[in-house]
Enzyme design. Structure first.
Site, mmCIF file in Angstrom:
data_model
loop_
_atom_site.group_PDB
_atom_site.id
_atom_site.type_symbol
_atom_site.label_atom_id
_atom_site.label_comp_id
_atom_site.label_asym_id
_atom_site.label_seq_id
_atom_site.Cartn_x
_atom_site.Cartn_y
_atom_site.Cartn_z
ATOM 1 C CG ASN A 185 35.061 48.075 33.138
ATOM 2 O OD1 ASN A 185 34.081 47.350 32.991
ATOM 3 N ND2 ASN A 185 36.160 47.648 33.723
ATOM 4 C CD GLU B 133 34.703 36.688 36.882
ATOM 5 O OE1 GLU B 133 35.457 37.375 37.606
ATOM 6 O OE2 GLU B 133 34.806 35.449 36.803
ATOM 7 C CB CYS C 83 37.763 44.210 37.045
ATOM 8 S SG CYS C 83 38.014 43.318 35.516
ATOM 9 C CD GLU D 192 32.378 35.900 32.601
ATOM 10 O OE1 GLU D 192 31.445 35.833 31.790
ATOM 11 O OE2 GLU D 192 32.739 36.950 33.137
HETATM 12 P P1 NAD Z 1 27.588 48.098 38.548
HETATM 13 O O1 NAD Z 1 27.525 46.984 39.525
HETATM 14 O O2 NAD Z 1 27.143 49.440 38.985
HETATM 15 O O3 NAD Z 1 26.709 47.753 37.267
HETATM 16 C C1 NAD Z 1 26.921 46.575 36.515
HETATM 17 C C2 NAD Z 1 25.636 46.243 35.774
HETATM 18 O O4 NAD Z 1 24.638 45.878 36.737
HETATM 19 C C3 NAD Z 1 25.049 47.410 34.972
HETATM 20 O O5 NAD Z 1 24.506 46.919 33.768
HETATM 21 C C4 NAD Z 1 23.965 47.917 35.882
HETATM 22 O O6 NAD Z 1 22.933 48.611 35.198
HETATM 23 C C5 NAD Z 1 23.453 46.612 36.488
HETATM 24 N N1 NAD Z 1 22.722 46.778 37.739
HETATM 25 C C6 NAD Z 1 22.823 47.788 38.639
HETATM 26 N N2 NAD Z 1 21.955 47.582 39.665
HETATM 27 C C7 NAD Z 1 21.312 46.424 39.412
HETATM 28 C C8 NAD Z 1 20.314 45.676 40.098
HETATM 29 N N3 NAD Z 1 19.810 46.102 41.253
HETATM 30 N N4 NAD Z 1 19.893 44.530 39.554
HETATM 31 C C9 NAD Z 1 20.412 44.077 38.385
HETATM 32 N N5 NAD Z 1 21.340 44.749 37.686
HETATM 33 C C10 NAD Z 1 21.806 45.913 38.189
HETATM 34 O O7 NAD Z 1 29.093 48.137 37.995
HETATM 35 P P2 NAD Z 1 29.721 49.197 36.983
HETATM 36 O O8 NAD Z 1 29.912 50.491 37.723
HETATM 37 O O9 NAD Z 1 28.985 49.203 35.681
HETATM 38 O O10 NAD Z 1 31.139 48.522 36.687
HETATM 39 C C11 NAD Z 1 32.266 48.718 37.474
HETATM 40 C C12 NAD Z 1 32.514 47.499 38.338
HETATM 41 O O11 NAD Z 1 32.605 46.340 37.518
HETATM 42 C C13 NAD Z 1 33.821 47.555 39.098
HETATM 43 O O12 NAD Z 1 33.633 47.094 40.410
HETATM 44 C C14 NAD Z 1 34.718 46.587 38.329
HETATM 45 O O13 NAD Z 1 35.761 46.030 39.078
HETATM 46 C C15 NAD Z 1 33.733 45.566 37.902
HETATM 47 N N6 NAD Z 1 34.244 44.801 36.779
HETATM 48 C C16 NAD Z 1 34.608 43.498 37.001
HETATM 49 C C17 NAD Z 1 35.133 42.721 35.969
HETATM 50 C C18 NAD Z 1 35.525 41.303 36.209
HETATM 51 O O14 NAD Z 1 35.564 40.550 35.246
HETATM 52 N N7 NAD Z 1 35.810 40.889 37.427
HETATM 53 C C19 NAD Z 1 35.273 43.284 34.704
HETATM 54 C C20 NAD Z 1 34.906 44.608 34.510
HETATM 55 C C21 NAD Z 1 34.374 45.352 35.555
#
Ligand code: NAD
Length: 479
Positions: free
Chosen positions: A150, A248, A282, A460
């Site tokens: 995102n 995060e 997020c 961060e």
């Molecule tokens: P996601 O958890 O599906 O994926 C995040 C990353 O993790 C991707 O690069 C993905 O390929 C990788 N990943 C997936 N499975 C993995 C595994 N088994 N081992 C290692 N890496 C793996 O999240 P998303 O759908 O890309 O993003 C949306 C989420 O991110 C929402 O929950 C949002 O709230 C959160 N988010 C949080 C912040 C924050 O700073 N708190 C900022 C932006 C987004």
């Protein structure tokens, strides 16, 4: 050989195993590009290269680091329109939002170009005569960077820039959905002239590239942003090998609107926080908690404001909300719209699939009222343009509802009362608190992060980033 854009490992651009097609969510007939997926073996090669590069890079001059980070910043900022267009095309946020995010990325690299020259330690007197005590910060080693879709350039930048600034080497794994902006960022970083192996790009699946990084003994630390479910896996795997990590994750951020709020400000905060970037932040204000005296006026004014929001192609001038990022996220949004209705909430606006000139994932922003804090739509992160309104009888009840969540990233309050604003700042169980501002939208030179299930580990951004990207050494000298 393929024509897909390549990964960058050990100073070389290399093909992968398999390809990811980058689809424009505003127009699914438009393929942004094809990107090579790295294999587990290639990810291991990237870690080995980063490890080999670490001794020299960790001792590199601060001037060299500052110069490299400054060059990266300058190129990002000089190309912000073009990169912003690429970002909006592949992720679906509007062009002004895309350009804004790219600008932020450039500013972050600029900030850490300065920080590289300000890496400080401390010298204190010992409790023992004739002894000096020094505390210094040292780089960790190889940092595995795993990012969500995102914020395709801002989040990678707020991890890569401090990692390099403090003398670490990087293996960067972007989200599979948005490799285009990540690849463009990698090209800029490579052009800035880092020694071979210091920075590596490995695009591809979480289950392949991500898990290889989590389980690799030579990845000293993992910085992860994404969902809570994946965050738990990161924590489990990295803890098992006693690695360092930072998470995060999601949010279910409350925006409290009190009777004495400036209605116009409250409606703008809610509109921006809940719906801009298609609600895919997020820090989105997905829970609006409104006291009774202003409830009906607020809901009326907000639904009126929502009618004026244009949902269309992210690149089209005049669009306020781009499409949802992909079919899976759209299905999730639609399923929560059904869950909300089934739970007894009232859908007062939006939630409709929209047809536009091109095939895309268009959904009108949705508002539920009569929402009870036990309902799933009030407790679970939807990650789309869907917000709920819950009534509160008093400020105290509003605060209790705001804190009644497993998350704790950002929280906001709209009020003209200094008393309530001050009380809310002190008593909100969130990492970031906003008064008369949207819950989303932060500065880049101050810490970012949350509490409870939203975050784990050091903050961060800003100077606080040093907590994660360095380790402290205490040295004693008797002379
Ligand atoms: P996601 O958890 O599906 O994926 C995040 C990353 O993790 C991707 O690069 C993905 O390929 C990788 N990943 C997936 N499975 C993995 C595994 N088994 N081992 C290692 N890496 C793996 O999240 P998303 O759908 O890309 O993003 C949306 C989420 O991110 C929402 O929950 C949002 O709230 C959160 N988010 C949080 C912040 C924050 O700073 N708190 C900022 C932006 C987004």
């Amino acid at each position: 050989m393929t024509t897909a854009a390549k990964n960058y490992i050990a100073g070389e651009w290399v093909d992968g195993e398999g390809i990811s097609r980058d689809v424009n969510p505003s127009n699914t007939d438009d393929i942004v590009g094809e990107y090579a997926r790295a294999s587990a073996a290639q990810t291991q090669a990237a870690v080995a290269a980063a490890k080999a590069a670490f001794p020299a890079w960790s001792r590199s001059s601060l001037q060299e680091r500052s110069d490299v980070l400054g060059k990266i910043s300058a190129e990002i900022l000089a190309r912000k329109e073009e990169l912003g267009r690429l970002l909006s095309r592949e992720e679906g946020k509007t062009l002004p939002e895309g350009i804004g995010e790219v600008t932020r990325a450039g500013q972050i690299f600029g900030f850490f170009a300065g920080e590289a020259l300000r890496i400080a330690g401390e010298k204190v007197a010992s409790v023992r005569p004739g002894v000096d005590v020094e505390m210094t910060r040292e780089p960790l080693g190889v940092i595995g960077i795993i990012t969500p879709w995102n914020f395709p350039i801002a989040i990678p930048s707020w991890k890569i820039a401090p990692a390099l600034c403090y003398g670490n080497c990087v293996v960067f794994k972007p989200a599979d959905l948005v490799p285009g902006t990540a690849h463009a960022l990698a090209e800029i970083i490579v052009r800035a002239g880092l020694p071979k192996g210091v920075f590596n790009l490995v695009m591809g699946r979480g289950s392949v590239v991500g898990e290889t990084l989590l389980n690799h003994k030579d990845v000293t630390a993992i910085t992860f942003t994404g969902s809570v479910a994946t965050g738990r896996k990161v924590a489990g795997a990295v803890t098992a090998r006693m690695g360092k990590f930072q998470l995060e994750m999601g949010g279910k951020n409350p925006l409290v609107v009190l009777d004495d709020a400036d209605l116009k400000i409250a409606v703008e905060c809610a509109t921006n926080g809940a719906f801009f970037s298609t609600g895919q932040r997020c820090t989105a204000s997905s829970r609006l908690i409104v006291t009774e005296g202003i409830h009906d006026r607020f809901v009326g004014a907000l639904t009126e404001r929502m009618k004026g929001l244009v949902v269309d192609d992210a690149l089209k001038p005049g669009t306020h909300l781009g499409p949802v990022v992909d079919q899976a996220q759209l299905d999730q949004d639609l399923s929560y719209l059904k869950i909300g209705r089934d739970e007894g909430a009232t859908l007062v606006a939006g939630g409709e699939l929209l047809n536009r000139a091109t095939p895309g994932f268009y959904l009108s922003p949705a508002l539920f009222t009569d929402v009870d804090s036990k309902m799933r739509v009030s407790r679970e992160e939807i990650f789309g343009p869907v917000a709920t309104v819950s009534r509160a009888k008093s400020y105290d009840e509003a605060l209790a509802l705001a804190n009644d969540t497993e998350f704790g990233l950002s929280a906001g309050i709209c009020t003209t009362s200094l008393k309530y604003a001050s009380h809310f700042k002190r008593n909100s169980e969130a990492g970031m608190v906003m008064v008369n501002l949207p819950t989303a939208g932060v500065d880049y030179h101050v810490p970012f992060g949350g509490r409870k299930a939203s975050s784990y580990g050091p903050r961060e951004q800003g100077r606080y980033a040093a907590e994660f990207y360095t380790v402290v050494k205490t040295a004693y000298t008797f002379a």
